[in-house]
Design an enzyme around this catalytic site. Structure first.
Site, PDB file in Angstrom:
ATOM      1  N   HIS B  78       8.093  43.423 -23.326  1.00 44.56           N
ATOM      2  CA  HIS B  78       7.648  42.058 -23.678  1.00 44.56           C
ATOM      3  C   HIS B  78       7.110  41.106 -22.795  1.00 44.56           C
ATOM      4  O   HIS B  78       5.762  41.060 -23.413  1.00 44.56           O
ATOM      5  CB  HIS B  78       8.826  41.775 -23.671  1.00 44.56           C
ATOM      6  N   ASP B 107     -24.675  33.346 -32.436  1.00 42.22           N
ATOM      7  CA  ASP B 107     -24.004  34.659 -31.874  1.00 42.22           C
ATOM      8  C   ASP B 107     -23.504  34.267 -30.670  1.00 42.22           C
ATOM      9  O   ASP B 107     -23.715  33.920 -30.070  1.00 42.22           O
ATOM     10  CB  ASP B 107     -24.235  36.647 -32.400  1.00 42.22           C
ATOM     11  N   TRP B 143       7.707  42.658 -15.611  1.00 39.37           N
ATOM     12  CA  TRP B 143       5.986  42.541 -15.904  1.00 39.37           C
ATOM     13  C   TRP B 143       5.408  42.892 -14.538  1.00 39.37           C
ATOM     14  O   TRP B 143       4.008  43.017 -14.567  1.00 39.37           O
ATOM     15  CB  TRP B 143       5.474  41.322 -17.073  1.00 39.37           C
ATOM     16  N   SER B 170     -11.401  44.934 -21.157  1.00 42.53           N
ATOM     17  CA  SER B 170     -11.835  44.432 -22.041  1.00 42.53           C
ATOM     18  C   SER B 170     -12.347  42.991 -21.570  1.00 42.53           C
ATOM     19  O   SER B 170     -13.328  42.261 -22.210  1.00 42.53           O
ATOM     20  CB  SER B 170     -10.498  44.304 -23.520  1.00 42.53           C
ATOM     21  N   SER B 171     -10.700  42.805 -20.898  1.00 42.85           N
ATOM     22  CA  SER B 171     -11.045  41.317 -20.390  1.00 42.85           C
ATOM     23  C   SER B 171     -12.467  40.465 -19.952  1.00 42.85           C
ATOM     24  O   SER B 171     -12.881  39.053 -20.066  1.00 42.85           O
ATOM     25  CB  SER B 171      -9.757  40.719 -20.535  1.00 42.85           C
ATOM     26  N   HIS B 254      -1.123  34.119 -10.101  1.00 37.68           N
ATOM     27  CA  HIS B 254      -0.746  32.362 -10.483  1.00 37.68           C
ATOM     28  C   HIS B 254      -2.259  32.160 -11.451  1.00 37.68           C
ATOM     29  O   HIS B 254      -2.313  30.832 -11.949  1.00 37.68           O
ATOM     30  CB  HIS B 254      -0.617  31.733  -9.092  1.00 37.68           C
ATOM     31  N   GLU B 256      -3.907  33.570 -13.601  1.00 34.16           N
ATOM     32  CA  GLU B 256      -3.499  34.356 -14.394  1.00 34.16           C
ATOM     33  C   GLU B 256      -2.220  33.016 -15.734  1.00 34.16           C
ATOM     34  O   GLU B 256      -2.759  32.936 -16.778  1.00 34.16           O
ATOM     35  CB  GLU B 256      -2.608  35.971 -14.558  1.00 34.16           C
ATOM     36  N   TYR B 258      -3.033  30.356 -15.725  1.00 32.22           N
ATOM     37  CA  TYR B 258      -3.458  29.237 -16.429  1.00 32.22           C
ATOM     38  C   TYR B 258      -4.700  29.779 -16.904  1.00 32.22           C
ATOM     39  O   TYR B 258      -5.314  28.882 -17.710  1.00 32.22           O
ATOM     40  CB  TYR B 258      -4.744  28.337 -14.705  1.00 32.22           C
ATOM     41  N   SER B 269      -7.332  19.055 -26.836  1.00 28.34           N
ATOM     42  CA  SER B 269      -8.241  17.830 -26.877  1.00 28.34           C
ATOM     43  C   SER B 269      -9.494  17.987 -28.143  1.00 28.34           C
ATOM     44  O   SER B 269      -9.563  16.795 -27.446  1.00 28.34           O
ATOM     45  CB  SER B 269      -8.936  18.327 -25.149  1.00 28.34           C
ATOM     46  N   HIS B 303       4.158  30.530  -3.559  1.00 24.35           N
ATOM     47  CA  HIS B 303       4.993  29.447  -3.889  1.00 24.35           C
ATOM     48  C   HIS B 303       6.274  31.035  -5.348  1.00 24.35           C
ATOM     49  O   HIS B 303       7.153  30.605  -5.493  1.00 24.35           O
ATOM     50  CB  HIS B 303       4.333  28.753  -4.442  1.00 24.35           C
ATOM     51  N   HIS B 304       5.748  32.277  -5.599  1.00 20.99           N
ATOM     52  CA  HIS B 304       6.358  33.558  -6.231  1.00 20.99           C
ATOM     53  C   HIS B 304       7.213  33.761  -5.230  1.00 20.99           C
ATOM     54  O   HIS B 304       7.630  35.581  -5.194  1.00 20.99           O
ATOM     55  CB  HIS B 304       5.240  33.667  -7.138  1.00 20.99           C
ATOM     56  N   THR B 329      -3.003  18.136 -14.016  1.00 22.07           N
ATOM     57  CA  THR B 329      -1.817  18.462 -15.024  1.00 22.07           C
ATOM     58  C   THR B 329      -1.706  17.649 -15.929  1.00 22.07           C
ATOM     59  O   THR B 329      -1.667  16.727 -16.451  1.00 22.07           O
ATOM     60  CB  THR B 329      -0.667  19.109 -14.884  1.00 22.07           C
ATOM     61  N   LYS B 332      -4.916  15.165 -17.367  1.00 25.16           N
ATOM     62  CA  LYS B 332      -4.856  16.008 -18.702  1.00 25.16           C
ATOM     63  C   LYS B 332      -3.385  14.986 -19.725  1.00 25.16           C
ATOM     64  O   LYS B 332      -3.683  14.632 -21.251  1.00 25.16           O
ATOM     65  CB  LYS B 332      -4.720  17.378 -18.736  1.00 25.16           C
ATOM     66  N   ARG B 451      18.097  36.819 -13.723  1.00 25.10           N
ATOM     67  CA  ARG B 451      16.996  37.154 -14.648  1.00 25.10           C
ATOM     68  C   ARG B 451      17.085  38.740 -14.808  1.00 25.10           C
ATOM     69  O   ARG B 451      17.705  39.733 -14.144  1.00 25.10           O
ATOM     70  CB  ARG B 451      16.042  36.450 -14.748  1.00 25.10           C
TER      71      ARG B 451
END
Lengths: 178, 542
Positions: B78, B107, B143, B170-171, B254, B256, B258, B269, B303-304, B329, B332, B451
Site C-alpha cells: 500500500h 513540448d 514501505w 523513470s522518475s 525525507h 521524498e 517534499y 498557489s 528525526h525518523h 511552510t 506559504k 502501527r
C-alpha cells in the site's frame, strides 16, 4: 526544434545525469563515512575492549545483574550463561562464562552482539574481555565455553540498581561451511 | 482532446497517430501526461483496495480475514504503490501536461525519453503486484524496507527492489526532462522570477528527485547484495549495521516527503489566486520558501530515527532543524490565507479542495512539529499517531491538491466541463470521511497503538471501528470522482477557453481543449508575477 537548441538541451541533460550518478555514488560513500563518524565519536563500538575505570577495585554500590541470551529464529545456536544471576558491586572485577553450542552439522562462524537493559547502563559496563570482540568459529556440534570479564563503572548513576546483559548470536554468512 | 481546432498548417506538421500506437509510441507531452494520470489513478485504486483490506482486518481485534504475513504485505505494498505508483507519477503527469503550456514551450525537451519514462512504470507496477503470487509473497518489511527484515525475506523482496530501481530511473528521467524544459524552453518574456509557482515547485521537486532517488537506488542495491552476494552492509554479524540502512534510506526518505508536497504547494498557489480573484500574495517569498524547504529537507533525516539511541546532541540538532522547516511552510500557508483575504471568492470544486488542503495540511504539519520534539517522538515513534500525521499530509495534502488540479485543468485538457454538483459532493464526501478515518488515529497513537500490526488490544476497538467505517466510505467516494471524469469526458458541457474568471496564466490564453501541438512557435510574452500574462504575441498551434 532547432538543432542548436537541441545540443544546448543535451549539455544540460548530461550535467543532470552526472548529478544523478554522483548521488548514486554518494549512497555508497555513506557506508565508510558512517564508519568513520562512529569511530571518531566512539558511538556503536561494541566489539572493542573498554579500559578499566579509574576507581576499579574500590568496591561501591551493590547492583543485581542478570545474564541472558537470544538466538534468532531458525539459527542452530544454543547459548547458555553458566551464571544467570549475580549480585555485584560497582568497581569489582567480574567474570562470568557463557557456553555456546553449534547445534548444526556444518561448520559455522558466529558473532555475538551484547545488549543491555536498561540501555543507559551499557556505557558503564566496561568489558575487558569478551567473546563478542571477534567472530568465533565452531565445528559441527562443537560446544565452546567463553569468559566475559567486566567492571561496572562506579560512576554509574545510583538509580540503576539492576542490569540485564544479553547476547544475541548471529551467523556470519559466507564464513562457515555450506 | 478529440478535435483539432486550429488548422494552420506548419510544414512539418503531423496529425495525431491513432489507436494503440498513439499511446505506445507517444511523444506528445499531452498524451504522455494523460498516460501518467490514468496510470496513477489505476495505482491509486489498487493501493486503495489494499488500504481497505488493512482497515477490514483492523475493524475488530483478533484475526478476521488475513494472516499477519499477508497483512504486512498489504501495509508494505500500500505504501510503496501510493508513494511511487500514485502520487509521484500523478505529479509528473501534471507537469507533463501543464509545463509546456504554462511557459510557452512546444513540448517537453526530450520527447522520446519522456515516452520511456512513462513506459518503465507499468512493468514496475506489474513486478510489485505480481510479487503477491510468488512463494513467500510480496515484500512485508514496511514501505521503508528496513534491514534486517528486508535482507531476509523471499523473492518478493527482490522483485520490489527491481521495481524501485525501475521507478527510480523513470522518475529521474522525468525530472531531467522537467528541468531542461523549464530552464531552456521558456518563451521570451517568461523569466524565472515571473514563472508560475507550479513551474517553480516542479523544478525544485525535479532537483530533489535527481538528488535522492539515486540514494534510494543505492540503499536497495546494498540490500540486494547483502541478500545474494555475501556483503555485510547491514548485517551486524558480518560487521555491518542495520542502523546504517536507516540513515541511507531517510537521506532519501525525507526529501521524498517534499517531493510529494512541493508540487501540491505549486497547484494550490494557482487555484487560490484564481478563485480569490487576486494575485498570489508574496510571490517572491513563495519562491524562496519553496527553495528553502528543498534545501532544509536534506538536513533533517534522522528525526525518523530518534528511537535508535542517537546521542542527545544529534537528537537536538535534528529536532531544531526539523522545527525550522515549519518557518518556510508557515510562510506559504499565511501567503495563501493572505491571498484569500478580501478576495472575491467563489467556491467551485478546485477551490474547495484547495481550502480543504490548507486546513488539513496544516493539521498534518502541526502533528509533524509535535513529532519533531525528540522527547515526545520516543513515545509516539511507530505509533498510529505517525500514521495519522502522514496521512494528513499525503491524503489531505498531496491527494487533495491532485483533485484540485484535475478539476481545475480538466476543461483545458478535455474541452469539457466536469459536473460541478458531483465535484462538490466528491469534495464534501472526501473531507468528512477522510477525517472520520484518520482523526481517530491520533487518539489511537497517543493511547499507544503501534502501527503495522494486524491485531490489537481491546481498548483500541472503538476508534479502529470508526476509522474502518470512514475508510470504506472514503474509498467509495472516489468512485464518484471516477464516474464524474468518465461521464464528463464524453458528455460534459463544452468548456470555454477560460472557464475560470480569475485564471491568468499562459495555458488559459490558448484554445480549449489545448491544441495537440501548442506553441509550435514560441509566443512573445509580457508576464507579471506567478506567470500572469499581460500580453501575448504570436504562438502558433496546430
Amino acid at each position: 526544434m532547432e538543432s542548436s537548441q537541441h545540443s544546448v538541451n543535451l549539455v544540460l541533460l548530461k550535467k543532470l545525469a552526472i548529478i544523478a550518478l554522483v548521488m548514486f555514488g554518494f549512497a555508497w560513500a555513506l557506508v565508510p563515512m558512517y564508519r568513520v563518524i562512529c569511530e571518531a565519536t566512539g558511538l556503536n563500538q561494541i566489539a572493542v575492549a573498554d579500559a578499566a575505570p579509574m576507581q576499579a577495585g574500590a568496591a561501591g554500590a551493590q547492583i543485581e545483574m542478570t545474564f541472558d541470551s537470544m538466538v534468532q529464529a531458525g539459527l542452530p545456536w544454543r547459548v547458555r550463561p553458566l551464571t544467570s544471576h549475580l549480585k555485584v558491586k560497582t568497581g569489582e572485577f567480574i567474570r562470568v562464562d557463557y557456553e555456546i553450542t553449534n547445534a548444526s552439522d556444518r561448520r559455522m562462524v558466529g558473532q555475538a552482539v551484547p545488549r543491555y537493559l536498561p540501555a543507559a547502563a551499557g556505557e558503564y559496563v566496561k568489558k575487558l574481555d569478551c567473546f563478542c570482540f571477534k567472530q568465533q568459529s565452531f565445528e559441527p556440534g562443537q560446544t565452546k565455553r567463553f569468559p566475559v570479564v567486566f567492571v561496572v563503572d562506579p560512576k554509574m548513576p545510583r538509580d540503576i540498581s539492576t542490569i540485564t546483559l544479553a547476547y544475541s548470536i548471529f551467523e556470519v554468512p559466507g564464513q562457515g561451511g555450506l | 482532446m478529440a478535435t483539432v481546432t486550429d488548422t494552420q498548417h506548419a510544414p512539418h506538421s503531423h496529425g495525431k497517430p491513432s489507436g494503440l500506437s498513439r499511446w505506445l509510441t507517444a511523444t506528445n507531452h499531452k498524451d504522455i501526461g494523460t498516460l501518467y494520470l490514468w496510470f496513477s489513478f489505476a495505482m491509486f485504486l489498487s493501493g486503495g483496495v489494499m488500504a481497505l483490506c488493512i482497515r477490514a482486518e483492523l475493524f475488530h481485534p483478533g484475526l478476521q480475514f488475513f494472516q499477519p504475513e499477508l497483512f504486512n504485505q498489504f501495509t508494505t505494498l500500500h505504501g510503496l504503490i501510493m508513494v511511487f505508483g500514485a502520487i509521484m507519477p500523478a505529479f509528473t503527469g501534471l507537469a507533463n501536461w501543464l509545463l509546456p503550456l504554462m511557459i510557452g514551450a512546444p513540448d517537453m525537451a526530450f520527447a522520446r525519453m519522456n515516452n520511456w519514462s512513462f513506459w518503465l512504470l507499468p512493468p514496475a507496477a506489474l513486478l510489485l503486484l505480481a510479487s503477491f503470487a510468488v512463494p513467500g509473497g510480496a515484500a512485508a518489511a514496511g514501505w521503508t524496507l528496513y534491514a534486517p527484515l528486508s535482507t531476509q525475506m523471499g523473492m518478493g523482496m527482490d522483485m520490489t527492489i527491481f521495481a524501485i530501481h525501475i521507478m527510480g530511473i523513470s522518475s529521474i528521467m522525468g525530472s531531467i526532462n522537467i528541468i531542461v524544459t523549464i530552464l531552456n524552453l521558456r518563451a521570451p518574456g517568461m523569466t524565472l522570477m515571473k514563472m508560475p509557482m507550479f513551474a517553480w515547485a516542479t523544478l525544485i521537486t525535479a532537483y530533489l528527485i535527481i538528488a535522492v532517488m539515486p540514494v534510494l537506488a543505492g540503499a536497495v542495491t546494498m540490500v540486494l547484495t547483502d541478500r545474494h552476494f555475501g556483503t555485510h552492509f547491514f548485517n551486524a554479524a558480518g560487521g555491518g549495521d542495520p542502523i546504517l540502512y536507516q540513515h541511507v534510506f531517510w537521506f532519501f526518505g525525507h526529501p521524498e516527503v517534499y517531493i510529494m508536497a512541493l508540487p501540491a504547494f505549486g497547484i494550490i498557489s494557482h487555484v487560490i489566486p484564481t478563485f480569490a480573484r487576486k494575485p498570489l500574495f508574496g510571490y517572491t517569498s513563495m519562491v524562496y520558501a519553496t527553495s528553502s524547504i528543498g534545501i532544509l529537507s536534506f538536513m533533517v533525516w534522522a528525526h525518523h530515527m530518534f528511537a535508535t539511541g542517537m546521542p542527545a546532541t544529534a537528537q537536538l540538532f535534528f529536532m531544531y532543524a526539523t522545527m525550522l522547516i515549519a518557518v518556510p511552510t508557515g510562510v506559504k500557508v499565511f501567503n495563501w490565507i493572505a491571498t484569500m483575504w478580501e478576495g472575491s471568492m467563489t467556491f467551485e470544486t478546485p477551490m474547495l479542495f484547495a481550502i480543504g488542503f490548507i486546513m488539513l495540511f496544516t493539521i498534518g504539519g502541526l502533528s509533524g512539529v509535535t513529532l519533531s520534539v525528540a522527547a515526545v517522538d520516543i513515545a509516539l515513534h511507530a505509533s498510529y499517531y505517525v500514521v495519522a500525521h502522514f496521512h494528513y499530509v499525503l491524503v489531505a495534502g498531496a491527494l487533495f491538491s491532485l483533485f484540485a488540479a484535475i478539476y481545475y485543468w480538466f476543461p483545458k485538457m478535455t474541452g469539457k466541463m466536469y459536473n460541478e454538483r458531483l465535484g462538490k459532493v466528491h469534495f464534501w464526501w472526501s473531507l468528512i470521511w477522510f477525517n472520520v478515518t484518520f482523526f481517530p488515529m491520533h487518539f489511537l497513537g497517543l493511547a499507544g497503538m503501534p502501527r503495522r500490526i494486524p491485531d490489537y488490544a481491546l481498548q483500541f476497538t472503538t476508534f479502529n471501528e470508526i476509522a474502518s467505517v470512514g475508510a470504506f466510505f472514503f474509498g467509495l467516494g472516489q468512485l464518484i470522482f471516477l464516474y464524474n471524469m468518465l461521464v464528463s469526458i464524453r458528455r460534459g458541457e463544452p468548456a470555454p477557453q477560460k472557464p475560470w474568471e480569475g485564471a491568468d496564466t499562459l495555458e488559459w490564453q490558448i484554445p480549449t481543449p489545448a491544441p495537440y501541438h501548442s506553441f509550435a512557435e514560441a509566443p512573445e510574452l509580457e508576464v507579471a508575477e506567478n506567470g500572469a500574462i499581460r500580453a501575448m504575441k504570436g504562438g502558433k498551434h496546430h
